[in-house]
Design a protein around this motif. Structure first.
Motif, PDB file in Angstrom:
ATOM      1  N   CYS A  69       0.870  -1.181   0.000  1.00  0.00           N
ATOM      2  CA  CYS A  69       0.000   0.000   0.000  1.00  0.00           C
ATOM      3  C   CYS A  69       0.905   1.228   0.000  1.00  0.00           C
ATOM      4  CB  CYS A  69      -0.907  -0.008   1.238  1.00  0.00           C
ATOM      5  SG  CYS A  69       0.031   0.200   2.769  1.00  0.00           S
TER       6      CYS A  69
ATOM      7  N   CYS B 210       1.669   3.495   2.190  1.00  0.00           N
ATOM      8  CA  CYS B 210       2.545   3.666   3.351  1.00  0.00           C
ATOM      9  C   CYS B 210       3.463   2.463   3.527  1.00  0.00           C
ATOM     10  CB  CYS B 210       1.740   3.939   4.617  1.00  0.00           C
ATOM     11  SG  CYS B 210       1.159   2.468   5.472  1.00  0.00           S
ATOM     12  N   GLY B 211       3.051   1.310   2.990  1.00  0.00           N
ATOM     13  CA  GLY B 211       3.922   0.141   3.013  1.00  0.00           C
ATOM     14  C   GLY B 211       3.602  -0.877   4.093  1.00  0.00           C
ATOM     15  N   TYR B 212       2.696  -0.543   5.009  1.00  0.00           N
ATOM     16  CA  TYR B 212       2.528  -1.422   6.175  1.00  0.00           C
ATOM     17  C   TYR B 212       1.222  -2.203   6.197  1.00  0.00           C
ATOM     18  CZ  TYR B 212       6.755   0.700   7.837  1.00  0.00           C
ATOM     19  OH  TYR B 212       8.054   1.103   7.932  1.00  0.00           O
TER      20      TYR B 212
ATOM     21  N   CYS C  13      -0.627   0.444   9.396  1.00  0.00           N
ATOM     22  CA  CYS C  13      -1.124   1.038   8.149  1.00  0.00           C
ATOM     23  C   CYS C  13      -2.330   1.931   8.399  1.00  0.00           C
ATOM     24  CB  CYS C  13      -1.509  -0.066   7.157  1.00  0.00           C
ATOM     25  SG  CYS C  13      -2.253   0.567   5.662  1.00  0.00           S
TER      26      CYS C  13
ATOM     27  N   CYS D 130      -3.706   3.579   5.578  1.00  0.00           N
ATOM     28  CA  CYS D 130      -4.238   3.847   4.234  1.00  0.00           C
ATOM     29  C   CYS D 130      -5.702   3.414   4.161  1.00  0.00           C
ATOM     30  CB  CYS D 130      -3.455   3.085   3.172  1.00  0.00           C
ATOM     31  SG  CYS D 130      -1.700   3.423   3.216  1.00  0.00           S
TER      32      CYS D 130
END
Ligand SMILES: [Zn+2]
Length: 503
Positions: free
Chosen positions: A347, A349-351, A359, A361
């Motif tokens: 995603c 943000c990456g998490y 996360c 998102c």
């Protein structure tokens, strides 16, 4: 003799087409005109050739000098023709014996002092000369590269003055042929990567069947660490492949480093790379990253951050193994048979999926992020695997469980590839649908399993074929003659994206 011809070679992609450098001296206003080179190249070459001849202790003829580079319609860069032009002028003005040049092909750039400088693209020229049984005179600094061609009679020089003295005297001796050096196969070891068993397994399957692989996971999970270890588990390059790799490097901006002989390329262009940097191009078309990755690995980190149009261009070479670069009226073909490795965050943000719930998102943001990858490109990626972040216990363990070395994995990869080549003459990734039907016969239960999965994951026909190819490779890694339900079930685990989409 007021006319002399020196043979040389142009560089056009990986082609090294013959060029005749004709020099004619005539009475009239003194001057040097060069026909067949671009204007800027003519100016520079004229100055270098003139200074080099004078500084080598020879006369620059006080006549009208016309140099013609034939044929006229080849792309010609200036530098490599300096030496043939200078030798042509010296022969036409009877300052060196013309017959010394008859059976030679000549490449080399000159400095103002008469030093003979290395040029790019010597290996493709040496390969051509080897096939045609021609002798090749090159700058001494290009010798190591040219010797890789094998079977080409080579002569070298480093100074115009010294070269002419030898042509006057005993003539130019050939360099004794040399064995090709041992292949360079050092790559970081897979054993250094902790945990990540599923990702390592996916990497092994990808290497065995030359499948493309997308790794999805949070930052710091080790996706790049895994990617850079891919060349180390691939089979060693064959002789022909090594020559192709060296020839590509030879015409590239950085040239070929003989230390890299036999090394599988690993290229990891940044996501800000332009289309030209990625696929090749320019006024004198140069190979792009996908060609520099020929017979090796192309790693695209942060895949969704790449320009969409740039990614779309990858579809053709992924299927055909080559790329056509067009520039004005000219087309140049470059080989581009690379293994694609890609990585992305789950995603923005990456998490997403992280156990600590970091996360933030929205589902909408996640969807938009993923939709940057077009379906057709994802369809062309055989394997997709989730690479989680290791938990702190795994990271800090003082004695991590012993991981397999790249050498051990490569042994299995080589065995699996040998099975493929003996059965089909190609790797599984390259099988056509018909060949797949022949080599991947499923029993009824396995067919049912696959049919159910197809509907549930709403796989396209192309994705279906990819699952079959990967199943075939998993069976090959297990030394199994037929593809079983277990092989297909494992292959289906590597369609992460359809799985997510199907919820
Ligand atoms: Zn997120």
């Amino acid at each position: 003799m007021a006319l002399a011809t020196v043979n040389s070679r142009a560089q056009n992609g990986l082609q090294a087409d013959p060029v005749a450098v004709e020099v004619h001296l005539s009475p009239g206003l003194p001057g040097l005109s060069i026909v067949g080179l671009p204007e800027a190249a003519v100016r520079e070459s004229r100055d270098r050739v003139r200074a080099a001849i004078l500084n080598s202790g020879y006369q620059f003829p006080n006549r009208r000098i016309t140099v013609n580079l034939a044929p006229a319609d080849l792309p010609k860069e200036g530098g490599r023709f300096d030496l043939p032009i200078a030798l042509g002028i010296l022969a036409a003005s009877s300052q060196i014996p013309g017959q010394a040049l008859h059976d030679l092909e000549v490449l080399g750039e000159l400095s103002l002092s008469g030093e003979i400088r290395p040029v790019r693209g010597v290996l493709p020229a040496a390969i051509k000369c080897s096939k045609m049984g021609r002798k090749l005179l090159i700058p001494e600094a290009n010798l190591e590269e040219a010797q890789l061609a094998g079977g080409c009679e080579l002569k070298i020089a480093s100074q115009l003055g010294a070269l002419c003295a030898i042509l006057h005297g005993e003539g130019l001796a050939s360099v004794p042929p040399r064995q090709r050096p041992p292949a360079a196969i050092s790559a970081p070891d897979l054993a250094e990567v902790r945990g990540q068993y599923q990702a390592k397994r996916a990497l092994e399957i990808a290497a065995a069947g030359s499948h493309s692989l997308l790794m999805c996971g949070p930052p710091g999970a080790g996706k790049s660490m895994l990617a850079v270890r891919m060349p180390g588990i691939l089979p060693p390059l064959g002789e022909e492949e090594s020559i192709e790799v060296a020839a590509v490097a030879s015409v590239s901006a950085n040239g070929f480093d003989p230390q890299d002989w036999g090394r599988r390329p690993y290229r990891a262009p940044h996501h800000t790379a332009s289309g030209v940097a990625l696929v090749g191009g320019g006024g004198q078309p140069r190979p792009g990253e996908i060609t520099l990755a020929h017979h090796g690995v192309l790693f695209l980190d942060e895949l969704p951050e790449f320009d969409r149009h740039v990614l779309e261009v990858l579809r053709e070479p992924l299927e055909s193994g080559q790329i056509t670069v067009s520039r004005a009226a000219r087309q140049v073909d470059f080989p581009a048979r690379f293994q694609l490795l890609a990585a992305m965050n789950p995603c923005p943000c990456g998490y997403l999926g992280d156990s600590a719930g970091r996360c933030r998102c929205t589902p909408d943001q996640v969807l938009r992020y993923r939709s940057r990858l077009s379906g057709p490109l994802l369809d062309r990626i055989d394997l997709q695997v989730y690479v989680p972040r290791l938990d702190s216990a795994e990271l800090t363990a003082e004695t991590p469980p012993a991981a397999e070395s790249s050498t051990a994995v490569r042994e299995r990869v080589i065995r699996a590839r040998t099975r493929q080549l003996e059965r089909a003459g190609k790797t599984n990734a390259a099988l056509t649908p018909n060949e797949l039907q022949r080599d991947c016969v499923l029993d009824e239960a396995t067919r049912q399993l696959l049919a159910t999965a197809l509907t549930r994951l709403s796989l396209s026909a192309r994705a279906y074929h990819r699952v079959l190819k990967v199943s075939r490779t998993i069976a090959d890694l297990a030394d199994a003659a037929t593809v079983s339900a277990a092989h297909v079930a494992e292959a289906l685990r590597y369609r992460q994206f359809e799985r997510d989409a199907a919820g």
